[in-house]
Design a protein around this motif. Structure first.
Motif, short mmCIF file in Angstrom:
data_model
loop_
_atom_site.label_atom_id
_atom_site.label_comp_id
_atom_site.label_asym_id
_atom_site.label_seq_id
_atom_site.Cartn_x
_atom_site.Cartn_y
_atom_site.Cartn_z
N ASP A 1 13.04 -5.89 -0.04
CA ASP A 1 12.66 -5.30 1.24
C ASP A 1 12.36 -3.82 1.03
O ASP A 1 13.11 -3.12 0.35
N PRO A 2 11.25 -3.32 1.57
CA PRO A 2 10.89 -1.91 1.35
C PRO A 2 12.03 -0.98 1.73
O PRO A 2 12.75 -1.21 2.70
N GLU A 3 12.21 0.05 0.91
CA GLU A 3 13.26 1.01 1.20
C GLU A 3 12.93 1.77 2.48
O GLU A 3 11.78 2.12 2.71
N LEU B 1 33.01 -16.37 -4.59
CA LEU B 1 31.83 -15.57 -4.26
C LEU B 1 30.71 -16.47 -3.74
O LEU B 1 30.48 -17.55 -4.30
N VAL B 2 30.03 -16.02 -2.71
CA VAL B 2 28.89 -16.74 -2.15
C VAL B 2 27.78 -15.74 -1.83
O VAL B 2 28.04 -14.56 -1.61
N GLU B 3 26.56 -16.22 -1.82
CA GLU B 3 25.45 -15.38 -1.42
C GLU B 3 25.23 -15.52 0.08
O GLU B 3 25.16 -16.63 0.61
N ILE B 4 25.11 -14.39 0.77
CA ILE B 4 24.85 -14.38 2.20
C ILE B 4 23.71 -13.41 2.49
O ILE B 4 23.42 -12.51 1.71
N ASP B 5 23.07 -13.61 3.63
CA ASP B 5 22.07 -12.66 4.12
C ASP B 5 22.73 -11.82 5.21
O ASP B 5 23.39 -12.35 6.11
N LEU B 6 22.53 -10.51 5.11
CA LEU B 6 23.19 -9.57 6.01
C LEU B 6 22.14 -8.69 6.66
O LEU B 6 21.28 -8.12 5.98
N LYS B 7 22.20 -8.57 7.97
CA LYS B 7 21.25 -7.74 8.71
C LYS B 7 21.99 -6.59 9.38
O LYS B 7 22.92 -6.80 10.15
N ILE B 8 21.56 -5.37 9.04
CA ILE B 8 22.08 -4.16 9.68
C ILE B 8 20.88 -3.46 10.33
O ILE B 8 19.92 -3.12 9.64
N TRP C 1 17.20 -6.79 6.68
CA TRP C 1 17.94 -7.87 6.05
C TRP C 1 18.11 -7.57 4.56
O TRP C 1 17.22 -7.01 3.93
N GLN C 2 19.23 -7.95 4.00
CA GLN C 2 19.41 -7.91 2.56
C GLN C 2 20.34 -9.04 2.14
O GLN C 2 21.15 -9.53 2.93
N THR C 3 20.18 -9.48 0.90
CA THR C 3 21.01 -10.54 0.35
C THR C 3 22.09 -9.92 -0.53
O THR C 3 21.79 -9.11 -1.40
N VAL C 4 23.34 -10.31 -0.28
CA VAL C 4 24.45 -9.78 -1.06
C VAL C 4 25.34 -10.93 -1.52
O VAL C 4 25.39 -11.99 -0.89
N THR C 5 26.04 -10.70 -2.62
CA THR C 5 27.03 -11.67 -3.09
C THR C 5 28.39 -11.20 -2.59
O THR C 5 28.93 -10.20 -3.05
N ALA C 6 28.91 -11.92 -1.61
CA ALA C 6 30.14 -11.50 -0.93
C ALA C 6 31.32 -12.36 -1.36
O ALA C 6 31.16 -13.54 -1.71
N SER C 7 32.49 -11.77 -1.33
CA SER C 7 33.71 -12.54 -1.59
C SER C 7 34.23 -13.10 -0.27
O SER C 7 33.99 -12.53 0.80
N ILE C 8 34.90 -14.22 -0.34
CA ILE C 8 35.47 -14.86 0.85
C ILE C 8 36.98 -14.68 0.81
O ILE C 8 37.62 -14.93 -0.23
N GLU C 9 37.55 -14.25 1.92
CA GLU C 9 39.00 -14.08 1.99
C GLU C 9 39.48 -14.39 3.41
O GLU C 9 38.69 -14.48 4.35
N ASN C 10 40.76 -14.57 3.52
CA ASN C 10 41.36 -14.81 4.82
C ASN C 10 41.58 -13.46 5.51
O ASN C 10 42.48 -12.71 5.16
#
Length: 449
Positions: free
Chosen positions: A329-331, A400-407, A411-420
């Motif tokens: 995605d363009p900076e 770890l899972v890949e998710i799409d995150l929109k701020i 949008w950007q794709t990040v590898t996020a950790s899953i926790e309680n």
């Protein structure tokens, strides 16, 4: 001695507009980069078709693509794709109106190793004896293989993953890692050091061949498990070269790596690999198949190439990042400001949900709550990470899972950790993988409803 030749690229380049060659590949392999670079070096226009830049639509009876291309070289890794049927559909769209090298229907037929063996056998091409059955009882009862040893292997897979040599009386499973498995005759070449041969076929020629020797403590010869390689291009017997070409032709493949073994002077086709890598092949032979694949694609697209130029380019494996690689995605023109808490959207394909996230510049990685991950359908797990938890003693292991995150609108794709995070206020923690390059305003907070 085999001739690593045959009908090759046109002798002279045509004075026609450059061909736009699309290389369909969603991964960053050396082979994909090398093919793109070879297309450009041959005077034509490479287009790397990736998730970041590729789209298609149907409008008023017309099928359209952006970016548009004249021909497609299919380099999708179906055996490692998370959703292989989705990737097949993408390639099928191009096949409807463009020439495609290794079209998806052909690739699907060539993915199943036992299916390939059956197809080659029906065409009169010699393969090792093999046996497949689909239950624990049937695969262990009535096995017709008469040799003392057999190879238990996945019907779909790469790099020799989880293959094992078994004895005639060993009990085996009909599956390996949830994929169907079969038994293949173990061919003893009678040599002190086990080896097989990889011949790389492009069009109707073998462009290079190598011997692959197994490591001292291993029977598999795959480069991925440490196999050593040696140039065999000039010494490849004509029978082996012919079998390689015929195997690719029977399967309608435009390019492929064909694995062979010789026993008592007779050559057998072990496997045919649709998207075979060629880093090890180049190390052994000094020949890169990339320019030959590029030339074949250019010709299928109606263009011409200089065969001497192809041969010259094949002496180098140019796997540098090609100019045609699309950017992410363009900076943003101005630095993004993110609050101490920020409303974001997270998605993993199943659905998207809005949540309030907390910014943490001390965290290297973004993390999300189990419940949020389940709600958006996050998965599959792409790895694990050990982290030091501020609320618990010791280090915790997290998937770890890949998710799409929109701020905001980005949008950007990040590898996020899953926790309680049920005991925490915010279900998503934004780490430096998201915050780097942004301005964090600790006075800015999102009001929760």
């Amino acid at each position: 001695m085999s001739e690593a030749s045959g009908a090759g690229p046109s002798e002279t380049a045509e004075s026609a507009p450059p061909v736009r060659v699309g290389v369909l590949s969603f991964h960053n392999s050396k082979e994909t980069k090398a093919i793109c670079n070879a297309v450009q070096a041959l005077g034509h226009d490479p287009v790397w078709l990736r998730e970041e830049n590729t789209r298609s639509w149907i409008e008023a009876g017309d099928l359209r693509f952006d970016p548009d291309v004249d021909v497609v070289a299919n380099r999708l890794l179906m055996t490692k794709a998370v959703q292989p049927l989705d990737d097949i559909g993408i390639a099928t769209g191009y096949t409807a109106s463009r020439p495609v090298l290794n079209p998806p229907a052909v690739v699907v037929r060539a993915l199943h190793k036992y299916g390939v063996a059956a197809t080659l056998t029906a065409a009169g091409i010699r393969v090792p004896d093999a046996y497949i059955a689909f239950s624990h009882r049937t695969i262990n009862e009535g096995n017709p293989l008469t040799s003392e040893k057999a190879v238990h292997k996945s019907a779909i897979g790469t790099n020799g993953d989880r293959m094992a040599v078994v004895g005639a009386d060993d009990v085996v499973a009909p599956h390996i890692a949830r994929r169907r498995a079969f038994l293949q005759e173990f061919i003893d070449t009678g040599t002190e050091r086990p080896f097989d041969v990889r011949a790389y076929v492009v069009g109707d020629r073998v462009v290079a061949a190598m011997k692959r020797y197994a490591p001292s403590d291993e029977w598999r010869t795959n480069v991925a498990v440490g196999g050593e390689v040696e140039d065999f291009t000039a010494d490849l017997p004509e029978e082996a070269a012919r079998l390689s070409r015929e195997a690719a032709d029977v399967l309608d493949l435009d390019y492929a790596g064909v694995d062979l073994l010789c026993r008592d002077g007779a050559w057998y086709v072990l496997e045919v690999n649709v998207t075979a890598g060629f880093k090890g092949l180049f190390e052994a032979t000094g020949i890169s198949p990339a320019p030959y694949i590029a030339a074949l694609a250019i010709e299928r697209g109606g263009g011409g190439v200089d065969s001497d130029r192809v041969t010259s380019l094949a002496a180098v494996l140019d796997d540098s990042v090609p100019e045609c690689k699309p950017s992410l995605d363009p900076e943003p023109e101005a630095r993004t400001t993110i609050g101490y808490t920020e409303r974001v959207t997270v998605s993993a394909g199943q659905r998207a949900v809005d949540v309030v996230a907390k910014s943490d510049t001390g965290a290297g990685r973004t993390s999300i709550d189990f419940d949020v991950a389940a709600e958006i359908g996050a998965g599959p797990i792409v790895g694990t990470v050990h982290v030091k938890s501020g609320s618990r003693a010791g280090r915790q292991k997290r998937p770890l899972v890949e998710i799409d995150l929109k701020i905001g609108n980005r949008w950007q794709t990040v590898t996020a950790s899953i926790e309680n995070r049920n005991h925490m206020t915010y279900p998503v923690l934004l780490g430096r993988d998201v915050l780097d390059g942004c301005h964090v305003d600790v006075t800015k907070r999102e009001r929760e409803e």
